[in-house]
Design a protein around this motif. Structure first.
Motif, short mmCIF file in Angstrom:
data_model
loop_
_atom_site.label_atom_id
_atom_site.label_comp_id
_atom_site.label_asym_id
_atom_site.label_seq_id
_atom_site.Cartn_x
_atom_site.Cartn_y
_atom_site.Cartn_z
N ILE A 32 4.95 -1.98 -10.62
CA ILE A 32 3.75 -1.47 -9.94
C ILE A 32 2.53 -2.35 -10.18
O ILE A 32 1.68 -2.52 -9.30
CB ILE A 32 3.48 0.01 -10.35
N SER A 33 2.39 -2.94 -11.40
CA SER A 33 1.22 -3.80 -11.69
C SER A 33 1.24 -5.04 -10.80
O SER A 33 0.21 -5.42 -10.22
CB SER A 33 1.25 -4.22 -13.16
N GLU A 34 2.42 -5.63 -10.66
CA GLU A 34 2.55 -6.81 -9.80
C GLU A 34 2.28 -6.46 -8.33
O GLU A 34 1.62 -7.23 -7.62
CB GLU A 34 3.96 -7.38 -9.96
N ILE A 35 2.76 -5.29 -7.91
CA ILE A 35 2.54 -4.84 -6.51
C ILE A 35 1.05 -4.66 -6.25
O ILE A 35 0.52 -5.09 -5.21
CB ILE A 35 3.30 -3.53 -6.26
N LYS A 36 0.34 -4.02 -7.19
CA LYS A 36 -1.11 -3.80 -7.03
C LYS A 36 -1.86 -5.13 -6.98
O LYS A 36 -2.79 -5.31 -6.19
CB LYS A 36 -1.64 -2.94 -8.17
N SER A 37 -1.43 -6.09 -7.82
CA SER A 37 -2.09 -7.40 -7.87
C SER A 37 -1.92 -8.13 -6.54
O SER A 37 -2.87 -8.69 -5.99
CB SER A 37 -1.50 -8.22 -9.01
N ARG A 38 -0.68 -8.13 -6.01
CA ARG A 38 -0.40 -8.78 -4.72
C ARG A 38 -1.20 -8.12 -3.60
O ARG A 38 -1.71 -8.78 -2.69
CB ARG A 38 1.09 -8.72 -4.40
N TYR A 39 -1.31 -6.78 -3.68
CA TYR A 39 -2.05 -6.03 -2.65
C TYR A 39 -3.51 -6.49 -2.60
O TYR A 39 -4.06 -6.72 -1.51
CB TYR A 39 -1.94 -4.54 -2.95
N LEU A 40 -4.14 -6.64 -3.78
CA LEU A 40 -5.57 -7.05 -3.83
C LEU A 40 -5.75 -8.48 -3.32
O LEU A 40 -6.69 -8.78 -2.57
CB LEU A 40 -6.09 -6.92 -5.27
N GLU A 41 -4.84 -9.40 -3.72
CA GLU A 41 -4.94 -10.80 -3.28
C GLU A 41 -4.77 -10.92 -1.76
O GLU A 41 -5.54 -11.63 -1.10
CB GLU A 41 -3.86 -11.63 -3.98
N ASP A 42 -3.78 -10.23 -1.24
CA ASP A 42 -3.52 -10.28 0.22
C ASP A 42 -4.68 -9.69 1.01
O ASP A 42 -5.07 -10.21 2.06
CB ASP A 42 -2.23 -9.53 0.56
N THR A 43 -5.26 -8.60 0.51
CA THR A 43 -6.39 -7.96 1.18
C THR A 43 -7.58 -8.91 1.22
O THR A 43 -8.28 -9.03 2.25
CB THR A 43 -6.77 -6.66 0.46
N LYS A 63 0.84 -1.20 0.00
CA LYS A 63 0.00 0.00 0.00
C LYS A 63 0.87 1.25 0.00
O LYS A 63 0.62 2.22 -0.72
CB LYS A 63 -0.91 -0.01 1.23
N SER A 64 1.94 1.21 0.84
CA SER A 64 2.87 2.34 0.91
C SER A 64 3.58 2.56 -0.42
O SER A 64 3.75 3.69 -0.87
CB SER A 64 3.89 2.08 2.02
N LYS A 65 3.98 1.46 -1.05
CA LYS A 65 4.66 1.57 -2.36
C LYS A 65 3.72 2.19 -3.40
O LYS A 65 4.15 3.03 -4.20
CB LYS A 65 5.11 0.19 -2.83
N ILE A 66 2.46 1.80 -3.37
CA ILE A 66 1.47 2.34 -4.33
C ILE A 66 1.31 3.84 -4.11
O ILE A 66 1.28 4.63 -5.05
CB ILE A 66 0.12 1.60 -4.20
N LEU A 67 1.20 4.25 -2.79
CA LEU A 67 1.04 5.68 -2.46
C LEU A 67 2.28 6.47 -2.88
O LEU A 67 2.17 7.58 -3.42
CB LEU A 67 0.80 5.85 -0.96
N VAL A 68 3.48 5.91 -2.60
CA VAL A 68 4.73 6.59 -2.98
C VAL A 68 4.79 6.77 -4.50
O VAL A 68 5.17 7.83 -5.00
CB VAL A 68 5.96 5.80 -2.47
N TYR A 69 4.41 5.69 -5.21
CA TYR A 69 4.41 5.75 -6.68
C TYR A 69 3.48 6.87 -7.17
O TYR A 69 3.87 7.69 -8.01
CB TYR A 69 3.96 4.40 -7.23
#
Length: 922
Positions: free
Chosen positions: A558-569, A360-366
């Motif tokens: 960033i696409s992979e980070i967003k995907s992992r974020y949704l799965e983990d949530t 989440k932090s990485k997405i916000l920083v991006y």
């Protein structure tokens, strides 16, 4: 003294700075934060050092501000010229005064100068202290005001100078000598000659008082000695009487003993009968009961009763444990779903939550970086659009800038060479070289004469001057060539032509840049360069920031980070639903509570096991002790008595045993007393002794021999104390005057000290009267010096204000009163800020004139004229131009007004036989 140059290796935020100053007017120009005030502080610190006193104000603490900067020590050099000698002041400063270093070197010979103070060289070079320097030569921004202090060195020196023509004579020396004499007589610390005599007087008076007190004490002790001797005689008489009475009381006692013996014999028979009756009651199968057997049985009963209580309490513990076991099982059943998720649920959940937060932090920083990069790029595009063609200068700006500066310098040089002043300079240079040639010619003649003289005295040494002559001939030949060259007009034209060629060369180079970078003219190139330089640093910073932000962006990840974020949530929400929780905190709290319950379950199970083993062990021990107690009770016939009543019956037996012991003790005491009374005698002999009792009549009323013995003992103790006190008083009388001087000796010394005190007090009054008269005379001289100072201040103030004010009055503490053209009198404090500043500047200039006369000294200004309008500024610069022939002017300014006005006054400055230079700080 004038300042020739300064070299700063490090001072505050300044590093590797070198400036050269001329004797006339020097303008150091630069914007805010360019380092002008720091340069001014450098000059002051190199002349007067850094005070060791601690200053609470961080801004006023020069050591904190300048000594250490970014872990580097302050270091630098200041070159000054004093009486035609160049002296270089080399200093460095650390965190403390111990870390400071100073050296003063003769610039020509390189030798150290030892006669000048290393801590405050300004004191010796300018002959004024730091406070006087700040009141005269050192003028800070909005700081022309002159302050006064108790020990005003400026006013004192002016007064001395006015009186005798010398600054360091009369008043100061006389006062110093008188003060030294007064300090030898009396000081605040009490170590003067008069102080010491007063101290001796106090000690002698104290010694005399001590002698008189000692004499009075001896008189008291003599009287007391008589009383003690009388008391001793009375006590000895009392002892004799008591000893006689003791013999009398023994006879009376014998009669009483006979009656007592008969009484104790009767009591003995009665106690024996009572003891026999008690023994009958204490008989058992094992014989007579004793206290030890009964106590042992009683202890066994107590142990058995305690076992019963413990077993009963154990049964209560069983119910408590069982209740807790049922409660734990109910809780575990209610959290069955969480238990099924596994023992490492907490660790897995925290890891999952942490991964979600990181992504989440990485997405916000991006997202923030993207916004910031867009903003930075927009700003960079705006700047480049505003620069227009100036963008093309990038990469060439340093070369173009240096070429323009060289071009301007060559133009100024050409102008100077063309002016009449060039020929004058050339004439001066020729004259200088001719003078040198003349001196060398004289030296050659002297060398030849020396060689001839040595040849007559010591021929072997005559060759030495000839070497010196040969060296001088070579120099003279070169000087002659130089004079020929300078007098040749062709040489002058060649120098001018050379400068013109260099100017054309620089113009061609600049035109190449104009064509290459597509500018219409040199002027447009210059304007664009100036504009580009103003924005150059911002362009560099913006480009660096954009690059930095782009490197921080995750780009393809960033696409992979967003995907992992949704799965983990999604997975975390599933765990929350299964555990019936709505947040991580609630889940962790449930897991924590569940762990505590499981821990409790383990403890309860262990407790149950321990309880079962303990109960079984207690029951076995109880049975064993019951059997042992029953065997003992059977022997004494108590086997049928209930356990709870046993203690009562056993206590009754103990009471009988105690009664028996008391009877036996009484019987023993009676028998012993009976034996003592008899004293190996029989009753018939005692009866005979009673017939010879004598009835003596004495005054004492003691009934027993012990009472008499006690009184004799007390009286003996009293006699011992009396004898001890007698010895103490005798010793005190004998030893009291040991080591003490006689009263006559003390009185003699005291009179001598009083005579010395009287003489020194008279001398002290004479010294203080002399100081008072000197100070009054000095004040009178200051009044006489006042009109001269008023006239000089009025002169400068009139010039600065274009004649608006015709007169100024200066008080002893530098308070000013001005007289307007129409005669109105105003206090200096009622003037406008500009006029108030002008009048105190006039005072400074007047003080400098009176203090230094024709001596060359530097006047240093730091943005001193910021509140002046153009007319006031022009007036003050005209005045400074006039004084610059005898004063070096160093003017620090953040505005170009001073530069422009002085450039317009260039011809006037030249006519005053002085010079001007402008130094720009970048």
């Amino acid at each position: 003294m004038i300042i020739k140059d300064l070299k700063i290796k490090r001072f505050g935020n300044l590093k590797n700075i070198e400036l050269t100053f001329k004797e006339g007017i020097n303008i150091v120009y630069g914007g805010n934060e360019a380092g002008k005030s720091t340069l001014q502080s450098f000059i002051k610190v190199w002349l007067y050092g850094i005070s060791a006193k601690r200053n609470k104000s961080l801004r006023d603490n020069l050591r904190t501000r300048y000594a250490i900067y970014n872990s580097e020590r302050s270091q630098g050099e200041l070159l000054v010229n004093v009486k035609s000698e160049d002296l270089r002041i080399i200093r460095s400063f650390g965190n403390t005064k111990k870390e400071d270093n100073s050296n003063i070197i003769d610039e020509i010979s390189g030798s150290k100068v030892n006669e000048i103070s290393l801590d405050e060289p300004g004191k010796d070079l300018l002959n004024i202290s730091l406070s006087s320097f700040e009141n005269t030569l050192f003028i800070k921004g909005l700081g022309t005001y002159v302050s006064s202090s108790k020990d005003d060195e400026v006013m004192h020196r002016l007064t001395n100078s006015f009186e005798s023509g010398e600054e360091g004579v009369s008043y100061f020396k006389a006062i110093a000598k008188l003060e030294l004499l007064r300090k030898s007589i009396i000081t605040t610390r009490g170590n003067g000659e008069l102080d010491k005599f007063k101290e001796s007087k106090d000690k002698l008076i104290e010694e005399r008082e001590d002698f008189l007190i000692t004499s009075n004490k001896n008189i008291e002790d003599e009287s007391r000695l008589i009383d003690i001797k009388k008391e001793k005689e009375e006590t000895e008489l009392k002892l004799k009487k008591l000893d006689f009475y003791k013999k009398h009381i023994k006879k009376m006692k014998l009669q009483k003993e006979y009656k007592d013996i008969l009484e104790y014999l009767r009591k003995s028979q009665e106690l024996k009968k009572l003891a026999e009756g008690i023994e009958v009651e204490l008989k058992s199968e094992e014989g007579l009961l004793d206290r030890e057997k009964v106590e042992v049985i009683k202890e066994d009963v107590a142990v058995l009763l305690s076992f019963n209580e413990v077993i009963e309490s154990k049964l209560e513990e069983e119910q408590e444990i069982e209740k807790e076991r049922r409660s734990i099982e109910e809780i575990l059943e209610g959290n069955k779903s969480i238990i099924e998720l596994g023992d490492d649920l907490e660790e897995k959940t925290l890891k999952l939550y942490k991964e979600i937060e990181v992504n989440k932090s990485k997405i916000l920083v991006y997202e923030e970086n993207i916004k910031e990069i867009d903003g930075l790029k927009n700003r960079l595009n705006e700047i480049k659009l505003s620069l227009g063609k100036g963008v093309n200068i990038e990469g060439y700006e340093d070369d173009i800038d240096s070429t323009i500066k060289e071009y301007e310098e060559l133009l100024f040089m050409l102008k100077d060479k063309i002016d009449l002043g060039y020929k004058e300079d050339l004439t001066k240079e020729i004259k200088k070289k001719k003078n040198s040639n003349f001196i060398i010619t004289i030296s050659i003649i002297l060398g030849i004469l020396s060689s001839i003289a040595l040849a007559l005295v010591k021929p072997s040494f005559s060759i030495i001057p000839l070497f010196f002559v040969g060296f001088l001939l070579n120099i003279r030949f070169k000087l002659s060539k130089d004079i020929e060259k300078l007098t040749d007009d062709k040489y002058s034209k060649e120098r001018l032509k050379e400068i013109e060629e260099k100017i054309i060369d620089k113009e061609n180079k600049l035109n190449e840049y104009v064509n290459m970078l597509k500018f219409s003219s040199l002027e447009e190139l210059g304007v664009s360069l100036s504009k580009y330089k103003r924005h150059k640093e911002e362009i560099r910073v913006l480009s660096a920031l954009i690059k930095e932000r782009e490197e921080k962006s995750y780009n393809g990840e960033i696409s992979e980070i967003k995907s992992r974020y949704l799965e983990d949530t999604k997975m975390l929400n599933t765990i929350f639903g299964y555990a019936r929780c709505d947040s991580l905190e609630a889940l962790l709290l449930k897991i924590k509570d569940l762990k505590e319950v499981l821990s409790r379950q383990k403890i309860v199970n262990e407790r149950w096991n321990n309880y079962s083993e303990n109960l079984k062990s207690l029951n076995n021990e109880k049975e064993r002790k019951e059997k042992k107690l029953y065997d003992k009770l059977q022997l004494i016939g108590f086997q049928d008595i209930p356990l709870n009543n046993l203690n009562l019956e056993l206590d009754k037996i103990l009471d009988k045993l105690q009664e028996k012991e008391q009877v036996q003790a009484s019987l023993k005491s009676v028998e012993e007393t009976y034996k003592v009374l008899l004293k190996d005698r029989d009753l018939e002999n005692i009866n005979k002794e009673l017939e010879y009792i004598i009835n003596d009549n004495l005054d004492y009323s003691y009934e027993t021999e012990e009472e008499v013995d006690f009184e004799i003992k007390q009286t003996n103790l009293k006699l011992i104390n009396i004898e001890k006190e007698l010895k103490d008083v005798e010793n005190s009388i004998y030893n009291r005057f040991l080591g003490k001087r006689s009263l006559i000796s003390i009185e003699g010394d005291l009179q001598e000290v009083l005579d010395n005190i009287s003489e020194l007090s008279l001398r002290l009054k004479g010294v203080e009267l002399a100081i008072e008269l000197l100070e009054e005379s000095f004040k009178e001289l200051q009044k006489n010096m006042g009109p001269v100072l008023n006239e000089k201040v009025s002169y400068y103030f009139s010039k600065l204000t274009s004649g608006k004010y015709k007169e100024v009055k200066v008080s002893q503490n530098y308070e000013l009163v001005v007289v307007e053209g129409r005669g109105d009198i105003l206090s200096g404090e009622l003037l406008s800020n500009g006029a108030w500043d002008q009048v105190y500047l006039s005072l400074r200039l007047a003080l400098v004139d009176m203090l230094f006369k024709e001596q060359k000294v530097p006047l240093i200004f730091d943005d001193a004229f910021v509140q002046y309008d153009d007319n006031r500024l022009r007036n003050v610069l005209e005045v400074l131009s006039e004084v610059s022939y005898k004063r070096q002017i160093i003017l620090f300014s953040c505005q170009k007004r001073e530069v422009d006005i002085l450039k317009n006054m260039a011809s006037k400055i030249e006519s005053l036989n002085t010079e001007m230079q402008v130094i720009e700080l970048i």
